[in-house]
Write a protein that holds these residues in place. Structure first.
Motif, PDB file in Angstrom:
ATOM      1  N   SER A 153       0.676  -0.690  -0.217  1.00 17.25           N
ATOM      2  CA  SER A 153       0.066   0.356  -0.086  1.00 17.25           C
ATOM      3  C   SER A 153       0.590   1.435   0.077  1.00 17.25           C
ATOM      4  N   GLU A 154       1.749   1.359   1.028  1.00 18.36           N
ATOM      5  CA  GLU A 154       2.301   1.962   1.024  1.00 18.36           C
ATOM      6  C   GLU A 154       3.439   2.797  -0.045  1.00 18.36           C
TER       7      GLU A 154
ATOM      8  N   SER B 266       2.344   1.954  -3.792  1.00 15.58           N
ATOM      9  CA  SER B 266       0.944   2.524  -3.996  1.00 15.58           C
ATOM     10  C   SER B 266       1.196   3.697  -4.405  1.00 15.58           C
ATOM     11  N   SER B 267       0.924   4.185  -3.496  1.00 17.14           N
ATOM     12  CA  SER B 267       0.784   5.457  -2.696  1.00 17.14           C
ATOM     13  C   SER B 267       1.320   6.676  -3.343  1.00 17.14           C
TER      14      SER B 267
END
Length: 482
Positions: A159-160, A162-163
């Motif tokens: 998630s990190e 992809s942000s």
């Protein structure tokens, strides 16, 4: 020009001697110390459990009020110290979710009225570890995760990235399976996990997320704690439902046999022993044997072989293969541990009927465990499966020959020269092996003593495993998936 040190962030739910339930704690407490001595820039992260004695711990408050980015309503404090007996850095993460006394519990009361589940605690540990790495400015080459408790970090890492965050853009991951049977299955709807491809892939039945699966699917390199177990978990018999996922990762799946802490497990310095000894003075081992017999009320006979077992008392450890026929053998048996009530009651019943030949002590007694390693002649590990096992290596360190079933790490460390091995998981096969050990003990005392010396000289330290882990780290840096 000197080569750059590999930087490693290592996460585990346990760490000996601060927080231990089983063998995982021994690994996390020892591996980083050896990696550090071999030139790795290793930093270990552990929840600051309520059970850890703060008054005796030399820890300093490094940071407080650190925002958990993946869960911004929460903040933590970061305490810095070293792993006891080393200079390897240890960061203890202080958050209300970790304030309970127990490491593992299905539900735990933290604070006055807040109850959290076990998985909520370990998800917070993963989130907090990433936040702490950023806060202290530690950008690791490798994040080394251990068992299902730390696998959720992979979802937050995904998630990190992809942000658009670049802090961990070059970081690779290694995931170590210590016991495939403990997987961490939870309802996805009950958890605060990011919506990601990895999380969806780890939902094996569309409702429950399996954290072991998350680790297997998401890490760059997967390993387990022995070469034989790495092969066994590809089969339906020992794959615990993960065999196809593991087969998909076969080219990135490795086995590294654990080591033991040879400084702590040393009969020449062990404070718990009646008489300290080494391979040049095995008379000291005999003195420990007689002292053990005397303390436990067994017949005091230095020529009667003692079989010792220090373990969880569960059938998986092969205890369902034993029956009361052992009382008829020309030997004595000592059992120490706790586990299934039916197993405990069976052993206690035998001990009550045969007090001169069988002893059963329920619970864990660190002093008695060391005395059994030193005083026994043979150490029992007839396990149904055993990812690695430490007891057989500890026993050999004390000149006690292991008797094992050929499985997992037992197959990798014990053979017909340094111990006794049977293959089929059958009561009759174990009984034959027991009789073979007794015959060997009685028939040639000189040869037995030479075998004792030989096993004491084997190297089961963490030096070799640490080097193998460094190779895995380097492989991850060049062959990682992400």
């Amino acid at each position: 020009m000197m080569a750059k040190k590999i930087s490693v962030a290592l996460l585990g739910a346990e760490l000996t001697p601060l927080a231990k339930v089983g063998g995982l704690g021994d690994v996390i407490g020892a591996l980083p110390k050896t990696l550090f001595t071999q030139g790795v820039d290793v930093v270990t992260f552990l929840p600051f459990y309520g059970s850890i004695d703060r008054s005796s711990l030399r820890a300093s408050l490094a940071l407080e009020g650190v925002v958990v980015e993946q869960n911004p309503d929460h903040k933590l404090s970061v305490w810095q110290t070293v792993i006891p007996g080393s200079n390897a850095k240890l960061y203890l993460l202080d958050h209300p979710y970790f304030s309970g006394e127990e490491i593992y519990s299905h539900e735990q009361l933290v604070g006055k009225d807040l109850k959290i589940s076990e998985v909520e605690k370990f998800i917070m540990f993963c989130q907090a570890s990433l936040a702490a790495m950023k806060a202290i400015g530690f950008r690791p080459d490798i994040i080394h995760l251990n068992d299902w408790h730390t696998a959720p970090l992979l979802a937050f890492l995904e998630s990190e990235r992809s942000s658009g965050s670049s802090f961990f853009s070059e970081t690779k991951t290694v995931y170590t399976i210590h016991n495939l049977a403990n997987q961490g299955n939870y309802r996805l709807a009950d958890l605060r996990l990011p919506s990601s491809k990895l999380v969806q892939a780890a939902c094996l039945d569309n409702k429950d997320v399996n954290f072991m699966a998350m680790g297997i699917i998401g890490a760059d390199i997967v390993n387990t704690v022995s070469k034989t177990y790495a092969k066994e978990i590809l089969t339906s018999e020992q794959g615990a439902g993960m065999q196809q996922l593991l087969a998909n990762r076969k080219d990135s799946l490795f086995g590294v046999v654990n080591g033991i802490d040879t400084v702590f497990f040393n009969p020449a310095t062990d404070q718990y022993l009646q008489k300290k000894y080494d391979f040049n003075g095995l008379q000291g081992k005999n003195e420990n044997k007689v002292a053990l017999q005397k303390e436990l009320g067994l017949s005091e006979s230095p020529t009667t072989p003692i079989f010792g077992l220090v373990s969880r008392l569960v059938n998986q450890k092969g205890l369902d293969l034993l029956d009361e026929k052992i009382a008829k053998l020309d030997a004595q048996f000592i059992f120490l541990g706790s586990g299934q009530k039916e197993v405990e009651d069976r052993l206690l019943g035998w001990a009550l009927k045969h007090p001169q030949k069988i002893v059963a002590k329920i619970g864990f007694d660190a002093k008695l465990a060391q005395q059994i390693y030193a005083g026994a002649d043979v150490f029992l590990m007839p396990s149904k499966y055993e990812p690695c096992g430490l007891g057989q290596m500890i026993a050999m360190r004390y000149g006690t020959l292991p008797l094992v079933r050929k499985t997992g790490g037992l197959a990798d460390t014990v053979n017909g020269r340094n111990g006794f091995v049977f293959k089929k998981y059958e009561a009759g096969e174990l009984l034959k092996c027991l009789k073979r050990a007794i015959l060997s003990y009685n028939s040639d005392p000189t040869a037995w003593k030479e075998r004792q010396k030989m096993v004491m000289l084997q190297d089961f330290s963490w030096e070799k495993p640490a080097k193998q882990y460094i190779k895995l780290y380097k492989k991850a840096l060049t062959l990682g998936k992400m």
